[in-house]
Design a protein around this motif. Structure first.
Motif, PDB file in Angstrom:
ATOM      1  N   HIS A 150      -4.285  12.015   6.911  1.00 41.19           N
ATOM      2  CA  HIS A 150      -3.440  11.926   5.721  1.00 41.19           C
ATOM      3  C   HIS A 150      -2.208  11.105   6.063  1.00 41.19           C
ATOM      4  CE1 HIS A 150      -1.499  13.058   2.012  1.00 41.19           C
ATOM      5  NE2 HIS A 150      -0.431  13.398   2.701  1.00 41.19           N
ATOM      6  N   CYS A 151      -1.887  10.106   5.235  1.00 37.43           N
ATOM      7  CA  CYS A 151      -0.722   9.265   5.468  1.00 37.43           C
ATOM      8  C   CYS A 151       0.547  10.064   5.162  1.00 37.43           C
ATOM      9  CB  CYS A 151      -0.781   8.006   4.612  1.00 37.43           C
ATOM     10  SG  CYS A 151       0.548   6.850   4.978  1.00 37.43           S
ATOM     11  N   VAL A 152       1.438  10.160   6.144  1.00 36.23           N
ATOM     12  CA  VAL A 152       2.646  10.968   5.980  1.00 36.23           C
ATOM     13  C   VAL A 152       3.935  10.162   6.000  1.00 36.23           C
ATOM     14  CG1 VAL A 152       1.591  13.078   6.849  1.00 36.23           C
ATOM     15  CG2 VAL A 152       2.703  11.507   8.454  1.00 36.23           C
ATOM     16  N   ASP A 153       3.878   8.886   6.398  1.00 37.70           N
ATOM     17  CA  ASP A 153       5.106   8.097   6.469  1.00 37.70           C
ATOM     18  C   ASP A 153       4.774   6.616   6.507  1.00 37.70           C
ATOM     19  OD1 ASP A 153       7.866   7.644   6.602  1.00 37.70           O
ATOM     20  OD2 ASP A 153       7.915   7.773   8.782  1.00 37.70           O
ATOM     21  N   ALA A 154       5.737   5.799   6.064  1.00 33.59           N
ATOM     22  CA  ALA A 154       5.607   4.344   6.125  1.00 33.59           C
ATOM     23  C   ALA A 154       6.971   3.757   6.468  1.00 33.59           C
ATOM     24  CB  ALA A 154       5.114   3.792   4.803  1.00 33.59           C
ATOM     25  N   ARG A 155       6.974   2.775   7.366  1.00 31.83           N
ATOM     26  CA  ARG A 155       8.199   2.088   7.761  1.00 31.83           C
ATOM     27  C   ARG A 155       7.981   0.592   7.674  1.00 31.83           C
ATOM     28  NH1 ARG A 155       6.754   5.556  10.969  1.00 31.83           N
ATOM     29  NH2 ARG A 155       5.852   4.193  12.527  1.00 31.83           N
ATOM     30  N   GLU A 156       8.885  -0.115   6.985  1.00 28.56           N
ATOM     31  CA  GLU A 156       8.772  -1.571   6.936  1.00 28.56           C
ATOM     32  C   GLU A 156       9.093  -2.146   8.314  1.00 28.56           C
ATOM     33  OE1 GLU A 156       9.619  -4.057   3.545  1.00 28.56           O
ATOM     34  OE2 GLU A 156      10.584  -2.308   2.633  1.00 28.56           O
ATOM     35  N   ILE A 157       8.269  -3.128   8.729  1.00 35.41           N
ATOM     36  CA  ILE A 157       8.471  -3.719  10.054  1.00 35.41           C
ATOM     37  C   ILE A 157       8.680  -5.225   9.991  1.00 35.41           C
ATOM     38  CG2 ILE A 157       7.275  -1.895  11.297  1.00 35.41           C
ATOM     39  CD1 ILE A 157       4.824  -3.790  11.428  1.00 35.41           C
ATOM     40  N   GLY A 158       8.677  -5.794   8.806  1.00 33.82           N
ATOM     41  CA  GLY A 158       8.933  -7.215   8.682  1.00 33.82           C
ATOM     42  C   GLY A 158       7.790  -7.975   8.031  1.00 33.82           C
ATOM     43  N   PHE A 159       7.861  -9.292   8.177  1.00 32.46           N
ATOM     44  CA  PHE A 159       6.919 -10.195   7.536  1.00 32.46           C
ATOM     45  C   PHE A 159       5.904 -10.678   8.558  1.00 32.46           C
ATOM     46  CE2 PHE A 159       5.601 -14.318   5.786  1.00 32.46           C
ATOM     47  CZ  PHE A 159       5.338 -13.968   4.468  1.00 32.46           C
ATOM     48  N   GLY A 160       4.644 -10.751   8.164  1.00 30.69           N
ATOM     49  CA  GLY A 160       3.603 -11.231   9.063  1.00 30.69           C
ATOM     50  C   GLY A 160       2.249 -11.216   8.388  1.00 30.69           C
ATOM     51  N   GLN A 161       1.222 -11.447   9.176  1.00 28.43           N
ATOM     52  CA  GLN A 161      -0.134 -11.449   8.639  1.00 28.43           C
ATOM     53  C   GLN A 161      -0.704 -10.041   8.684  1.00 28.43           C
ATOM     54  OE1 GLN A 161      -2.869 -14.149  10.499  1.00 28.43           O
ATOM     55  NE2 GLN A 161      -4.349 -13.928   8.851  1.00 28.43           N
ATOM     56  N   CYS A 162      -1.145  -9.583   7.528  1.00 27.76           N
ATOM     57  CA  CYS A 162      -1.705  -8.238   7.413  1.00 27.76           C
ATOM     58  C   CYS A 162      -3.074  -8.187   8.077  1.00 27.76           C
ATOM     59  CB  CYS A 162      -1.812  -7.845   5.942  1.00 27.76           C
ATOM     60  SG  CYS A 162      -2.564  -6.233   5.693  1.00 27.76           S
ATOM     61  N   PRO A 163      -3.291  -7.234   8.985  1.00 28.05           N
ATOM     62  CA  PRO A 163      -4.602  -7.107   9.621  1.00 28.05           C
ATOM     63  C   PRO A 163      -5.686  -6.599   8.670  1.00 28.05           C
ATOM     64  CG  PRO A 163      -3.147  -5.355  10.357  1.00 28.05           C
ATOM     65  CD  PRO A 163      -2.322  -6.281   9.517  1.00 28.05           C
ATOM     66  N   VAL A 164      -5.297  -6.071   7.526  1.00 26.40           N
ATOM     67  CA  VAL A 164      -6.256  -5.547   6.555  1.00 26.40           C
ATOM     68  C   VAL A 164      -6.676  -6.618   5.557  1.00 26.40           C
ATOM     69  CG1 VAL A 164      -6.638  -3.814   4.762  1.00 26.40           C
ATOM     70  CG2 VAL A 164      -5.296  -3.232   6.791  1.00 26.40           C
TER      71      VAL A 164
ATOM     72  N   PHE B  22       0.814  -1.222   0.000  1.00 21.15           N
ATOM     73  CA  PHE B  22       0.000   0.000   0.000  1.00 21.15           C
ATOM     74  C   PHE B  22       0.850   1.276   0.000  1.00 21.15           C
ATOM     75  CE2 PHE B  22      -3.940  -1.832   2.470  1.00 21.15           C
ATOM     76  CZ  PHE B  22      -4.273  -2.590   1.369  1.00 21.15           C
ATOM     77  N   ALA B  23       2.136   1.180   0.329  1.00 16.45           N
ATOM     78  CA  ALA B  23       2.964   2.360   0.599  1.00 16.45           C
ATOM     79  C   ALA B  23       2.961   3.409  -0.518  1.00 16.45           C
ATOM     80  CB  ALA B  23       4.385   1.951   0.959  1.00 16.45           C
ATOM     81  N   PRO B  24       3.258   3.065  -1.778  1.00 13.20           N
ATOM     82  CA  PRO B  24       3.275   4.124  -2.802  1.00 13.20           C
ATOM     83  C   PRO B  24       1.932   4.843  -2.949  1.00 13.20           C
ATOM     84  CG  PRO B  24       4.332   2.144  -3.633  1.00 13.20           C
ATOM     85  CD  PRO B  24       3.669   1.782  -2.335  1.00 13.20           C
ATOM     86  N   TYR B  25       0.871   4.072  -2.821  1.00  8.79           N
ATOM     87  CA  TYR B  25      -0.469   4.654  -2.970  1.00  8.79           C
ATOM     88  C   TYR B  25      -0.834   5.533  -1.770  1.00  8.79           C
ATOM     89  CZ  TYR B  25      -5.523   4.898  -3.727  1.00  8.79           C
ATOM     90  OH  TYR B  25      -6.812   5.340  -3.912  1.00  8.79           O
ATOM     91  N   LEU B  26      -0.575   5.045  -0.561  1.00 14.42           N
ATOM     92  CA  LEU B  26      -0.971   5.803   0.631  1.00 14.42           C
ATOM     93  C   LEU B  26      -0.102   7.026   0.870  1.00 14.42           C
ATOM     94  CD1 LEU B  26      -1.822   2.981   3.189  1.00 14.42           C
ATOM     95  CD2 LEU B  26      -3.358   4.265   1.712  1.00 14.42           C
ATOM     96  N   VAL B  27       1.204   6.892   0.698  1.00 18.82           N
ATOM     97  CA  VAL B  27       2.119   7.993   1.008  1.00 18.82           C
ATOM     98  C   VAL B  27       2.186   9.009  -0.126  1.00 18.82           C
ATOM     99  CG1 VAL B  27       4.495   8.603   1.595  1.00 18.82           C
ATOM    100  CG2 VAL B  27       3.475   6.543   2.571  1.00 18.82           C
ATOM    101  N   ASN B  28       2.247   8.516  -1.377  1.00 22.85           N
ATOM    102  CA  ASN B  28       2.454   9.416  -2.519  1.00 22.85           C
ATOM    103  C   ASN B  28       1.245   9.571  -3.432  1.00 22.85           C
ATOM    104  OD1 ASN B  28       5.189   9.763  -1.800  1.00 22.85           O
ATOM    105  ND2 ASN B  28       5.689   7.821  -2.777  1.00 22.85           N
ATOM    106  N   GLY B  29       0.183   8.802  -3.187  1.00 20.86           N
ATOM    107  CA  GLY B  29      -0.994   8.881  -4.043  1.00 20.86           C
ATOM    108  C   GLY B  29      -0.768   8.275  -5.414  1.00 20.86           C
ATOM    109  N   ASP B  30       0.242   7.410  -5.547  1.00 26.30           N
ATOM    110  CA  ASP B  30       0.593   6.816  -6.834  1.00 26.30           C
ATOM    111  C   ASP B  30      -0.105   5.473  -7.000  1.00 26.30           C
ATOM    112  OD1 ASP B  30       1.711   5.833  -9.137  1.00 26.30           O
ATOM    113  OD2 ASP B  30       3.766   5.782  -8.372  1.00 26.30           O
TER     114      ASP B  30
END
Length: 77
Positions: A47-61, A12-20
């Motif tokens: 508004h989403c302002v930042d994203a940080r990778e935290i590892g591998f796991g089950q996405c709550p979404v 989701f990062a490019p879409y949420l942070v940059n609207g791409d």
């Protein structure tokens, strides 16, 4: 202003942070928009302002196993 942090798939990062949305399927965009809508319902306008990778796991979404990010949303609340 305050920052609220939520976890979701890193895809989701490019879409949420940059609207791409280039390269995303309609289904991926809908899922990301539903994620943001649930946050807005909880904390108000955000508004989403930042994203940080935290590892591998089950996405709550999505419920899928994937790389995860913590997303920071800025709100006036």
């Amino acid at each position: 202003m305050s920052i609220h942090t939520y976890t979701a798939t890193s895809s989701f990062a490019p879409y949420l942070v940059n609207g791409d949305a280039s390269g995303y399927t309609e289904q991926e965009i809908v899922k990301a928009d539903e994620f943001v809508a649930s946050i807005v319902a909880e904390i108000g306008s955000a508004h989403c302002v930042d994203a940080r990778e935290i590892g591998f796991g089950q996405c709550p979404v999505t419920g899928l196993l994937c790389n995860l990010c913590e997303y920071d949303f800025l709100t006036d609340a």
